[in-house]
Write a protein that holds these residues in place. Structure first.
Motif, PDB file in Angstrom:
ATOM      1  N   VAL A 235      62.007  44.181  35.396  1.00 52.90           N
ATOM      2  CA  VAL A 235      61.313  43.379  34.366  1.00 52.90           C
ATOM      3  C   VAL A 235      60.880  42.312  35.779  1.00 52.90           C
ATOM      4  O   VAL A 235      59.919  41.421  35.913  1.00 52.90           O
ATOM      5  CB  VAL A 235      61.990  41.952  33.942  1.00 52.90           C
ATOM      6  N   SER A 236      61.445  43.364  37.226  1.00 55.53           N
ATOM      7  CA  SER A 236      59.858  41.917  38.177  1.00 55.53           C
ATOM      8  C   SER A 236      60.042  43.490  39.622  1.00 55.53           C
ATOM      9  O   SER A 236      60.651  43.911  39.613  1.00 55.53           O
ATOM     10  CB  SER A 236      61.510  41.254  38.869  1.00 55.53           C
ATOM     11  N   VAL A 237      59.109  42.736  40.043  1.00 58.46           N
ATOM     12  CA  VAL A 237      57.864  44.010  40.761  1.00 58.46           C
ATOM     13  C   VAL A 237      59.808  44.073  42.074  1.00 58.46           C
ATOM     14  O   VAL A 237      59.942  44.893  42.242  1.00 58.46           O
ATOM     15  CB  VAL A 237      57.144  43.464  41.827  1.00 58.46           C
ATOM     16  N   ASP A 238      60.736  43.407  41.953  1.00 60.96           N
ATOM     17  CA  ASP A 238      61.281  43.267  43.082  1.00 60.96           C
ATOM     18  C   ASP A 238      62.452  44.187  42.849  1.00 60.96           C
ATOM     19  O   ASP A 238      63.054  45.084  43.335  1.00 60.96           O
ATOM     20  CB  ASP A 238      62.457  41.616  43.165  1.00 60.96           C
ATOM     21  N   GLN A 239      62.519  44.237  41.528  1.00 63.91           N
ATOM     22  CA  GLN A 239      63.686  45.057  40.785  1.00 63.91           C
ATOM     23  C   GLN A 239      63.548  46.412  40.905  1.00 63.91           C
ATOM     24  O   GLN A 239      64.217  47.565  40.658  1.00 63.91           O
ATOM     25  CB  GLN A 239      63.640  44.597  39.505  1.00 63.91           C
TER      26      GLN A 239
ATOM     27  N   ILE B   2      63.443  48.061  44.369  1.00 63.35           N
ATOM     28  CA  ILE B   2      64.762  48.274  44.781  1.00 63.35           C
ATOM     29  C   ILE B   2      65.382  49.926  44.163  1.00 63.35           C
ATOM     30  O   ILE B   2      66.089  50.558  44.265  1.00 63.35           O
ATOM     31  CB  ILE B   2      65.982  47.262  44.425  1.00 63.35           C
ATOM     32  N   GLU B   3      65.164  49.493  42.890  1.00 62.31           N
ATOM     33  CA  GLU B   3      65.064  51.042  41.974  1.00 62.31           C
ATOM     34  C   GLU B   3      64.335  52.340  43.085  1.00 62.31           C
ATOM     35  O   GLU B   3      64.647  53.316  42.057  1.00 62.31           O
ATOM     36  CB  GLU B   3      65.056  50.439  40.820  1.00 62.31           C
TER      37      GLU B   3
ATOM     38  N   MET C 284      56.431  51.494  49.407  1.00 63.38           N
ATOM     39  CA  MET C 284      55.526  50.523  48.212  1.00 63.38           C
ATOM     40  C   MET C 284      55.822  48.542  49.020  1.00 63.38           C
ATOM     41  O   MET C 284      54.534  48.290  48.298  1.00 63.38           O
ATOM     42  CB  MET C 284      56.519  50.961  47.062  1.00 63.38           C
ATOM     43  N   ARG C 285      56.745  48.284  49.725  1.00 62.75           N
ATOM     44  CA  ARG C 285      56.990  47.397  50.186  1.00 62.75           C
ATOM     45  C   ARG C 285      55.581  46.716  50.705  1.00 62.75           C
ATOM     46  O   ARG C 285      54.899  46.123  50.828  1.00 62.75           O
ATOM     47  CB  ARG C 285      58.312  47.055  50.837  1.00 62.75           C
ATOM     48  N   GLN C 286      55.191  47.863  51.691  1.00 64.81           N
ATOM     49  CA  GLN C 286      53.950  47.617  52.755  1.00 64.81           C
ATOM     50  C   GLN C 286      53.057  47.526  52.086  1.00 64.81           C
ATOM     51  O   GLN C 286      52.373  46.201  52.034  1.00 64.81           O
ATOM     52  CB  GLN C 286      54.102  48.394  53.258  1.00 64.81           C
ATOM     53  N   LEU C 287      52.829  48.115  50.845  1.00 58.05           N
ATOM     54  CA  LEU C 287      51.279  48.387  49.698  1.00 58.05           C
ATOM     55  C   LEU C 287      51.383  47.114  49.729  1.00 58.05           C
ATOM     56  O   LEU C 287      50.738  45.792  49.044  1.00 58.05           O
ATOM     57  CB  LEU C 287      51.130  49.362  49.358  1.00 58.05           C
ATOM     58  N   ARG C 288      52.985  45.901  48.723  1.00 57.61           N
ATOM     59  CA  ARG C 288      53.034  45.346  47.880  1.00 57.61           C
ATOM     60  C   ARG C 288      52.582  43.953  48.845  1.00 57.61           C
ATOM     61  O   ARG C 288      52.013  43.336  48.731  1.00 57.61           O
ATOM     62  CB  ARG C 288      54.396  45.013  47.097  1.00 57.61           C
ATOM     63  N   GLU C 289      52.814  44.113  50.335  1.00 54.29           N
ATOM     64  CA  GLU C 289      52.508  42.567  51.151  1.00 54.29           C
ATOM     65  C   GLU C 289      51.561  42.971  51.471  1.00 54.29           C
ATOM     66  O   GLU C 289      50.460  41.798  51.449  1.00 54.29           O
ATOM     67  CB  GLU C 289      53.631  42.751  52.308  1.00 54.29           C
ATOM     68  N   LEU C 290      50.498  44.000  51.400  1.00 58.90           N
ATOM     69  CA  LEU C 290      49.717  43.569  52.120  1.00 58.90           C
ATOM     70  C   LEU C 290      48.755  43.777  50.709  1.00 58.90           C
ATOM     71  O   LEU C 290      47.499  42.469  51.268  1.00 58.90           O
ATOM     72  CB  LEU C 290      48.483  45.294  52.304  1.00 58.90           C
TER      73      LEU C 290
END
Length: 151
Positions: free
Chosen positions: A6-10, A13-14, A23-29
């Motif tokens: 239900v969230s990008v953070d979740q 994590i999954e 994927m975290r690097q792309l999100r931050e970018l």
């Protein structure tokens, strides 16, 4: 298979451990380089960056209850995938991206109509993707989107 997160953070994590860092690097970018006005949300089971209803009340023509989609990220079975609706709708942007990708990467570009797939995280040209996502404001995307759906 779409994520039920239900969230990008979740969602992040999954992911399998080897997919979390890229994927975290792309999100931050995306969060750093997208022009003001786009919003992050979950859509179609993946992280998405959309034009919210407050900027485009008409919403997505396929379902006006949804905000106007622009970019999405997905960790799929075989690849990390970036969906950029502008690549599908604007030949000039597509040509620029294909040329620049060939210039910065020795890897063959793996693309669909609006998706760019990277089978290995080390092959993702983060700087080029940052340049791509910073090129259009929400207003630019709305203008191009409306021109496409009115054809």
């Amino acid at each position: 298979m779409q994520s039920q997160a239900v969230s990008v953070d979740q969602y992040l994590i999954e992911l399998p451990p080897e997919r979390q860092a890229p994927m975290r690097q792309l999100r931050e970018l995306l969060r750093a380089r997208l022009p003001a006005g786009f919003e992050e949300c979950m859509a179609y089971g993946m992280p998405a960056y959309v034009v919210p209803h407050r900027l485009y009340p008409a919403g997505y023509h396929c379902n006006p209850k949804l905000p106007l989609p622009f970019i999405s990220l997905a960790s799929q079975k075989q690849a990390i995938t970036l969906y950029h609706m502008g690549l599908y709708s604007d030949g000039e942007l597509l040509a620029w991206f294909q040329t620049e990708h060939a210039r910065v990467s020795s890897r063959k570009l793996d693309m669909g109509k609006c998706c760019v797939r990277y089978k290995k995280a080390e092959h993702i040209p983060f700087e080029l993707i940052g340049d791509l996502v910073s090129r259009w404001t929400p207003q630019d995307w709305i203008q191009r989107y409306e021109a496409q759906i009115q054809r």
